[in-house]
Scaffold this motif. Structure first.
Motif, short mmCIF file in Angstrom:
data_model
loop_
_atom_site.label_atom_id
_atom_site.label_comp_id
_atom_site.label_asym_id
_atom_site.label_seq_id
_atom_site.Cartn_x
_atom_site.Cartn_y
_atom_site.Cartn_z
N CYS A 193 4.11 3.39 6.50
CA CYS A 193 3.10 3.43 5.43
C CYS A 193 3.47 2.54 4.26
O CYS A 193 2.92 2.67 3.17
CB CYS A 193 2.90 4.87 4.95
SG CYS A 193 2.17 5.90 6.23
N PHE A 253 2.70 -0.01 2.73
CA PHE A 253 1.64 -0.97 2.50
C PHE A 253 1.74 -1.49 1.06
O PHE A 253 1.81 -0.71 0.11
CB PHE A 253 0.28 -0.31 2.72
CG PHE A 253 -0.88 -1.23 2.49
CD1 PHE A 253 -1.09 -2.32 3.30
CD2 PHE A 253 -1.75 -1.01 1.43
CE1 PHE A 253 -2.16 -3.17 3.08
CE2 PHE A 253 -2.82 -1.85 1.21
CZ PHE A 253 -3.03 -2.94 2.04
N ARG A 311 1.94 -6.01 8.64
CA ARG A 311 1.12 -5.76 7.45
C ARG A 311 -0.17 -5.05 7.82
O ARG A 311 -0.63 -4.14 7.12
CB ARG A 311 0.82 -7.07 6.72
CG ARG A 311 2.00 -7.57 5.89
CD ARG A 311 1.81 -8.99 5.41
NE ARG A 311 0.69 -9.13 4.49
CZ ARG A 311 0.29 -10.31 4.01
NH1 ARG A 311 0.90 -11.42 4.35
NH2 ARG A 311 -0.74 -10.36 3.18
N ALA A 361 0.80 -1.46 8.79
CA ALA A 361 1.09 -0.66 7.60
C ALA A 361 -0.19 -0.26 6.88
O ALA A 361 -0.31 0.88 6.39
CB ALA A 361 2.01 -1.44 6.66
N MET A 362 -1.17 -1.18 6.82
CA MET A 362 -2.44 -0.85 6.19
C MET A 362 -3.14 0.28 6.94
O MET A 362 -3.66 1.23 6.32
CB MET A 362 -3.36 -2.07 6.15
CG MET A 362 -4.75 -1.75 5.59
SD MET A 362 -5.89 -3.15 5.64
CE MET A 362 -6.16 -3.33 7.40
#
Length: 296
Positions: A7, A9, A167, A170-171
């Motif tokens: 997570c 992000f 990325r 994570a988003m």
């Protein structure tokens, strides 16, 4: 391949959302809820842009692309594939070096390869597909919660950088998704024909059946309501999706037809043990699906 949760992000990013309808608006609301530093949106619908600005969900609204896109560290395309390809072709020169582009399109095919050929060096397109949504369409129906507990599919290409894939992953987790899965374009399109396209075909076939009559509404309970929920369909969008994955969908329709015929034959023979076993197998498979959802 299932990915583990991450997570981390980066909320200091500037994020551009191209297409501010149901899914785009939901991304904007979810990302704002996470505290994203700056959110830009592009949509031809001025009312949608004004509503999102009034809600504080976006910081800038634009009717078309342009130089302002160079601000974006990530661009999320929430639009039909043909419109996305045209937008990227027209605006590729404005994309920031190091920017990550991703999408939500339901059928992948060789789209990523087509997009990669248009992009300047240093810009990476990571194809994605959030398995999230709800009835209705447009910004007014959007909500951050559609990602809560959802699945998110990433369809990487050999050209993608691992950190850029990370990325997008994570988003997805930060938005609330429960699982992130990585598959090839071919595998994605085969699976989506069964889990998404076929149920939409079945729902529309149910409500288009000759059995539908003015009396039907008085006999509708949970099973018919659930089975026909997705028949309230965006006809133009789904026609494109069905045609773009025609061979996989035809294969699944044929397989489903075989399953129906198997049941009809058992019913005709009044084969009680076979019917019972068939129903028990279905119940077990359905319970396994729900159990999977709640234990990850």
């Amino acid at each position: 391949m299932m990915e583990q949760g991450d997570c981390n992000f980066a909320t200091e990013q500037t994020i551009g959302i191209i297409g501010l309808g149901l899914i785009g608006g939901s991304y904007a609301k979810g990302l704002r809820r996470l505290g994203a530093a700056k959110i830009l949106a592009v949509d031809v619908d001025e009312k949608a842009l004004q509503a999102a600005l009034a809600d504080g969900v976006i910081d800038e609204g634009h009717r078309a692309g342009g130089e302002f896109l160079a601000q974006a560290d990530m661009l999320i395309f929430c639009m039909a594939a043909d419109a996305m390809l045209e937008f990227i072709r027209s605006n590729a020169a404005h994309f920031k070096a190091g920017a990550v582009l991703t999408d939500v399109t339901g059928i992948k095919g060789d789209m990523a390869r087509t997009i990669e050929a248009m992009l300047p060096d240093g810009v990476d397109f990571i194809s994605g597909h959030p398995m999230a949504g709800r009835e209705g369409k447009g910004y007014g129906m959007s909500q951050a919660e559609i990602f809560d507990g959802a699945n998110y599919i990433i369809v990487p290409s050999p050209a993608n950088k691992a950190e850029h894939i990370g990325r997008v992953r994570a988003m997805a987790y930060a938005l609330g998704c429960a699982h992130v899965v990585t598959v090839s374009p071919e595998e994605h399109d085969k699976l989506i024909a069964y889990t998404s396209s076929l149920p939409h075909v079945l729902a529309t076939a149910l409500v288009n059946s000759e059995a539908m009559s003015p009396m039907t509404k008085f006999f509708v309970a949970g099973s018919f309501r659930d089975g026909t929920r997705v028949a309230d369909i965006n006809a133009t969008l789904w026609t494109k999706l069905f045609l773009s994955n025609k061979e996989n969908l035809l294969y699944e329709i044929d397989r489903f037809g075989d399953a129906l015929q198997t049941f009809a034959d058992m019913l005709r023979r009044e084969d009680t043990p076979a019917i019972t076993q068939y129903l028990q197998q279905a119940a077990m498979r359905r319970r396994e699906l729900v159990h999977e959802k709640h234990t990850h």
